[in-house]
Motif scaffolding. Structure first.
Motif, PDB file in Angstrom:
ATOM      1  N   LEU A 110      15.144  -5.397   7.120  1.00  0.00           N
ATOM      2  CA  LEU A 110      14.870  -4.033   7.562  1.00  0.00           C
ATOM      3  C   LEU A 110      16.074  -3.446   8.284  1.00  0.00           C
ATOM      4  O   LEU A 110      16.888  -4.176   8.863  1.00  0.00           O
ATOM      5  CB  LEU A 110      13.667  -4.002   8.512  1.00  0.00           C
ATOM      6  CG  LEU A 110      12.328  -4.562   8.008  1.00  0.00           C
ATOM      7  CD1 LEU A 110      11.294  -4.499   9.123  1.00  0.00           C
ATOM      8  CD2 LEU A 110      11.851  -3.824   6.769  1.00  0.00           C
ATOM      9  N   HIS A 111      16.197  -2.141   8.239  1.00  0.00           N
ATOM     10  CA  HIS A 111      17.184  -1.427   9.047  1.00  0.00           C
ATOM     11  C   HIS A 111      16.490  -0.202   9.624  1.00  0.00           C
ATOM     12  O   HIS A 111      15.888   0.588   8.891  1.00  0.00           O
ATOM     13  CB  HIS A 111      18.396  -0.997   8.204  1.00  0.00           C
ATOM     14  CG  HIS A 111      19.421  -0.251   9.011  1.00  0.00           C
ATOM     15  ND1 HIS A 111      20.242  -0.879   9.906  1.00  0.00           N
ATOM     16  CD2 HIS A 111      19.728   1.075   9.072  1.00  0.00           C
ATOM     17  CE1 HIS A 111      21.042   0.011  10.483  1.00  0.00           C
ATOM     18  NE2 HIS A 111      20.740   1.210   9.989  1.00  0.00           N
ATOM     19  N   ASP A 112      16.552  -0.053  10.931  1.00  0.00           N
ATOM     20  CA  ASP A 112      15.829   1.019  11.615  1.00  0.00           C
ATOM     21  C   ASP A 112      14.335   0.980  11.276  1.00  0.00           C
ATOM     22  O   ASP A 112      13.670   2.021  11.151  1.00  0.00           O
ATOM     23  CB  ASP A 112      16.404   2.392  11.246  1.00  0.00           C
ATOM     24  CG  ASP A 112      17.737   2.660  11.941  1.00  0.00           C
ATOM     25  OD1 ASP A 112      18.081   1.914  12.881  1.00  0.00           O
ATOM     26  OD2 ASP A 112      18.429   3.614  11.534  1.00  0.00           O
ATOM     27  N   GLY A 113      13.823  -0.225  11.067  1.00  0.00           N
ATOM     28  CA  GLY A 113      12.401  -0.386  10.775  1.00  0.00           C
ATOM     29  C   GLY A 113      12.012  -0.060   9.344  1.00  0.00           C
ATOM     30  O   GLY A 113      10.832  -0.079   8.992  1.00  0.00           O
ATOM     31  N   LEU A 114      13.002   0.208   8.490  1.00  0.00           N
ATOM     32  CA  LEU A 114      12.735   0.575   7.092  1.00  0.00           C
ATOM     33  C   LEU A 114      13.283  -0.476   6.140  1.00  0.00           C
ATOM     34  O   LEU A 114      14.325  -1.088   6.408  1.00  0.00           O
ATOM     35  CB  LEU A 114      13.371   1.930   6.771  1.00  0.00           C
ATOM     36  CG  LEU A 114      12.873   3.135   7.587  1.00  0.00           C
ATOM     37  CD1 LEU A 114      13.741   4.356   7.301  1.00  0.00           C
ATOM     38  CD2 LEU A 114      11.410   3.423   7.270  1.00  0.00           C
ATOM     39  N   THR A 115      12.597  -0.689   5.012  1.00  0.00           N
ATOM     40  CA  THR A 115      13.099  -1.607   3.989  1.00  0.00           C
ATOM     41  C   THR A 115      14.331  -1.025   3.329  1.00  0.00           C
ATOM     42  O   THR A 115      14.513   0.200   3.269  1.00  0.00           O
ATOM     43  CB  THR A 115      12.025  -1.868   2.918  1.00  0.00           C
ATOM     44  OG1 THR A 115      11.660  -0.623   2.306  1.00  0.00           O
ATOM     45  CG2 THR A 115      10.801  -2.537   3.518  1.00  0.00           C
ATOM     46  N   LEU A 116      15.184  -1.883   2.807  1.00  0.00           N
ATOM     47  CA  LEU A 116      16.417  -1.422   2.164  1.00  0.00           C
ATOM     48  C   LEU A 116      16.151  -0.864   0.774  1.00  0.00           C
ATOM     49  O   LEU A 116      16.965  -0.103   0.246  1.00  0.00           O
ATOM     50  CB  LEU A 116      17.422  -2.578   2.076  1.00  0.00           C
ATOM     51  CG  LEU A 116      18.261  -2.889   3.316  1.00  0.00           C
ATOM     52  CD1 LEU A 116      17.414  -3.128   4.552  1.00  0.00           C
ATOM     53  CD2 LEU A 116      19.194  -4.062   3.070  1.00  0.00           C
ATOM     54  N   PHE A 117      15.012  -1.246   0.191  1.00  0.00           N
ATOM     55  CA  PHE A 117      14.659  -0.794  -1.154  1.00  0.00           C
ATOM     56  C   PHE A 117      13.234  -0.254  -1.129  1.00  0.00           C
ATOM     57  O   PHE A 117      12.455  -0.565  -0.230  1.00  0.00           O
ATOM     58  CB  PHE A 117      14.783  -1.942  -2.161  1.00  0.00           C
ATOM     59  CG  PHE A 117      16.177  -2.496  -2.246  1.00  0.00           C
ATOM     60  CD1 PHE A 117      17.077  -2.000  -3.165  1.00  0.00           C
ATOM     61  CD2 PHE A 117      16.594  -3.509  -1.376  1.00  0.00           C
ATOM     62  CE1 PHE A 117      18.376  -2.489  -3.222  1.00  0.00           C
ATOM     63  CE2 PHE A 117      17.888  -4.000  -1.432  1.00  0.00           C
ATOM     64  CZ  PHE A 117      18.779  -3.488  -2.352  1.00  0.00           C
ATOM     65  N   GLU A 118      12.900   0.570  -2.127  1.00  0.00           N
ATOM     66  CA  GLU A 118      11.566   1.157  -2.171  1.00  0.00           C
ATOM     67  C   GLU A 118      11.092   1.307  -3.608  1.00  0.00           C
ATOM     68  O   GLU A 118      11.892   1.501  -4.527  1.00  0.00           O
ATOM     69  CB  GLU A 118      11.547   2.515  -1.473  1.00  0.00           C
ATOM     70  CG  GLU A 118      12.471   3.555  -2.096  1.00  0.00           C
ATOM     71  CD  GLU A 118      12.467   4.873  -1.333  1.00  0.00           C
ATOM     72  OE1 GLU A 118      11.980   4.907  -0.182  1.00  0.00           O
ATOM     73  OE2 GLU A 118      12.970   5.872  -1.891  1.00  0.00           O
ATOM     74  N   ARG A 119       9.782   1.195  -3.789  1.00  0.00           N
ATOM     75  CA  ARG A 119       9.178   1.414  -5.094  1.00  0.00           C
ATOM     76  C   ARG A 119       9.101   2.918  -5.377  1.00  0.00           C
ATOM     77  O   ARG A 119       8.980   3.729  -4.454  1.00  0.00           O
ATOM     78  CB  ARG A 119       7.773   0.823  -5.146  1.00  0.00           C
ATOM     79  CG  ARG A 119       7.697  -0.684  -5.010  1.00  0.00           C
ATOM     80  CD  ARG A 119       8.241  -1.430  -6.200  1.00  0.00           C
ATOM     81  NE  ARG A 119       7.579  -1.036  -7.452  1.00  0.00           N
ATOM     82  CZ  ARG A 119       7.900  -1.529  -8.650  1.00  0.00           C
ATOM     83  NH1 ARG A 119       8.886  -2.413  -8.758  1.00  0.00           N
ATOM     84  NH2 ARG A 119       7.255  -1.144  -9.726  1.00  0.00           N
ATOM     85  N   THR A 120       9.186   3.279  -6.670  1.00  0.00           N
ATOM     86  CA  THR A 120       9.005   4.661  -7.099  1.00  0.00           C
ATOM     87  C   THR A 120       8.006   4.669  -8.246  1.00  0.00           C
ATOM     88  O   THR A 120       7.614   3.606  -8.752  1.00  0.00           O
ATOM     89  CB  THR A 120      10.332   5.277  -7.589  1.00  0.00           C
ATOM     90  OG1 THR A 120      10.725   4.623  -8.816  1.00  0.00           O
ATOM     91  CG2 THR A 120      11.440   5.101  -6.557  1.00  0.00           C
ATOM     92  N   GLN A 121       7.613   5.854  -8.704  1.00  0.00           N
ATOM     93  CA  GLN A 121       6.659   5.933  -9.798  1.00  0.00           C
ATOM     94  C   GLN A 121       7.248   5.445 -11.119  1.00  0.00           C
ATOM     95  O   GLN A 121       6.523   5.151 -12.063  1.00  0.00           O
ATOM     96  CB  GLN A 121       6.153   7.371  -9.958  1.00  0.00           C
ATOM     97  CG  GLN A 121       7.213   8.371 -10.395  1.00  0.00           C
ATOM     98  CD  GLN A 121       6.660   9.779 -10.530  1.00  0.00           C
ATOM     99  OE1 GLN A 121       6.935  10.655  -9.711  1.00  0.00           O
ATOM    100  NE2 GLN A 121       5.878  10.005 -11.578  1.00  0.00           N
ATOM    101  N   PHE A 122       8.597   5.324 -11.150  1.00  0.00           N
ATOM    102  CA  PHE A 122       9.246   4.879 -12.383  1.00  0.00           C
ATOM    103  C   PHE A 122       9.804   3.462 -12.279  1.00  0.00           C
ATOM    104  O   PHE A 122      10.331   2.934 -13.257  1.00  0.00           O
ATOM    105  CB  PHE A 122      10.375   5.845 -12.757  1.00  0.00           C
ATOM    106  CG  PHE A 122       9.937   7.267 -12.844  1.00  0.00           C
ATOM    107  CD1 PHE A 122       9.070   7.684 -13.838  1.00  0.00           C
ATOM    108  CD2 PHE A 122      10.356   8.193 -11.896  1.00  0.00           C
ATOM    109  CE1 PHE A 122       8.645   9.002 -13.917  1.00  0.00           C
ATOM    110  CE2 PHE A 122       9.945   9.512 -11.962  1.00  0.00           C
ATOM    111  CZ  PHE A 122       9.077   9.921 -12.967  1.00  0.00           C
ATOM    112  N   GLY A 123       9.743   2.871 -11.108  1.00  0.00           N
ATOM    113  CA  GLY A 123      10.286   1.524 -10.918  1.00  0.00           C
ATOM    114  C   GLY A 123      10.663   1.309  -9.476  1.00  0.00           C
ATOM    115  O   GLY A 123       9.819   1.074  -8.621  1.00  0.00           O
TER     116      GLY A 123
END
Length: 467
Positions: A110-123
């Protein structure tokens, strides 16, 4: 008797220890033909290779820390050192434990409490900027950088309870692609993982292909693009190399792309400074700086794309070698100077690319770059550009885009530093509202770091979209 002792002493001096029986046997076989001497081949060491090895070794000792430096900073280290880039696990100077940067990024960090990657509707994708120099600065920037590490399609990064694989990034990039200056890193990434004749439709039903992206990138101005357009030229050269390596021909949009590459190779050469550094104005005109970070930012970016674009035979040309030598010396001589991550690692990457291209037997072929020997050229493309014509006044395009380029500069500013043998002391500077840690200062190999740099990169006045 004296002759016998003299000979015995001589043999003993050469052989260190020899038995009396062996000596007598040698005396009895004086009529034997002398052994043929084996000719020794002198090993010629290229002094440029020595300089580059030293610069790579020295610069690689600078360390970033997991959880302290931002993902944006860490990704620049991954660009240069790939799987060999390690992070310190703790800021504690007594802790020497490290972790591979790619493994850390894939672990759900995590950085600033957020994941470095995220899911989207396309992948999935890397997380876009939430503030300057925190996460991904351009669409698919991290994805493009991972290309140099040649990650397999099923490699996955944890994102909270989910995962984002390279295949997810491919699908998302295909769906989200759109016309605009952000095409650079998408071209870089997709040209690696897809065939250069690939075609698809994006989320809006628009027809897209690798060739369409090449055409857009070719027609984009280098003057108004970030970092003097060097990233766009790098992506264009990468796609061209992939196209040739897979049996493609230089015609149509690929000929236009190659012509642009050849043009800016010559412009870069003509605008090079006498000391070997490259212009701090990129392709807008001549420029020189006495500031270390400024020099490596421009020379590093220029040499990085040139190492992707130049044919093998041109790597021996004096201007190329002078540029590499100047950059390598700069990195070694300023090893205790606080350095901004972007310029530092682009500069290091250029040296690593050169080493991989010229000493592949020692360091292994650089598979991801798909470097191709483009020796067969038309007479027109082989002719070096006339210096006076190439370095003449800026074209209308250059003049019109100059202000835009200044606004898009992505070089983070850092406080000036005073360097002493024992430590680096930051000069008083205006504290930025949003800042990122500088790279840890590297001490000589035989000494321990006495003090970490406390200088921070400014971000308040920098554009949200950075290198």
């Amino acid at each position: 008797m004296m002759l016998h002792l003299g000979k015995r002493f001589a043999v003993a001096a050469l052989m260190c220890v020899i038995s009396a029986d062996a000596l007598r046997a040698e005396e009895k076989t004086t009529d034997t033909k002398p052994e043929a001497k084996v000719a020794k081949t002198a090993v010629v060491v290229d002094p440029l290779n020595v300089q580059i090895d030293k610069a790579i070794e020295t610069t690689s000792k600078r360390q970033l820390t997991a959880g302290v430096h931002t993902p944006w900073q860490i990704m620049h280290g991954v660009l240069a050192l790939r799987h060999d880039f390690h992070l310190k696990k703790s800021r504690d100077s007594k802790t020497t434990e490290t972790i591979k940067a790619i493994d850390w990024m894939g672990s759900g960090a995590l950085h600033d409490g957020l994941t470095l990657f995220e899911r989207t509707q396309f992948g999935g994708r890397a997380r876009p900027f939430t503030k300057p120099y925190a996460f991904e600065g351009h669409a698919n920037q991290f994805f493009g950088i991972f290309v140099m590490s040649d990650l397999p399609n099923d490699f996955a990064f944890k994102a909270g309870p989910n995962e984002v694989s390279i295949d997810d990034m491919i699908e998302n990039a295909k769906m989200e692609v759109k016309v605009g200056p952000e095409i650079t890193w998408t071209l870089w990434a997709l040209s690696h993982y897809l065939d250069t004749n690939a075609q698809w439709r994006n989320r809006y039903g628009e027809a897209w292909s690798i060739e369409r992206m090449v055409q857009i990138q070719t027609r984009e101005s280098v003057i108004s693009a970030p970092c003097g357009g060097t990233h766009g030229l790098f992506a264009l050269a990468y796609a061209r190399n992939k196209h040739l390596a897979t049996g493609g021909k230089i015609r149509g949009v690929w000929m236009e792309a190659d012509q642009k590459i050849q043009r800016f190779i010559e412009e870069g050469r003509v605008l090079q400074n006498r000391d070997g550094s490259f212009s701090t104005e990129y392709f807008r005109g001549r420029g020189f700086s006495n500031e270390f970070n400024d020099r490596i930012a421009h020379s590093g970016h220029m040499l990085e794309w040139l190492m992707m674009a130049l044919p093998q035979s041109r790597l021996k040309e004096p201007w190329v070698r002078n540029g590499l030598s100047r950059l390598a010396n700069d990195l070694v001589e300023n090893r205790k100077t606080a350095a901004e991550c972007g310029p530092l690692y682009h500069a290091l990457h250029s040296l690593i690319l050169y080493r991989l291209r010229t000493r592949s037997q020692e360091y292994g072929p650089d598979k991801p770059t798909l470097l191709v020997k483009m020796e067969k050229k038309t007479d027109e493309s082989q002719k070096p550009a006339d210096e006076e014509k190439t370095a003449a006044k800026p074209t209308e395009e250059k003049a019109a885009d100059k202000k835009s380029a200044e606004a898009k500069s992505d070089k983070p500013a850092a406080p000036a530093t005073e360097v002493s043998e024992s430590k680096v002391t930051p000069v008083a500077a205006e504290a930025p509202k949003e800042s990122t840690p500088a790279v840890v200062i590297e001490a000589p190999v035989t000494d321990e770091v006495e003090e970490e740099s406390t200088s921070e990169a400014k971000s308040e006045e920098q554009p949200a979209k950075a290198d």
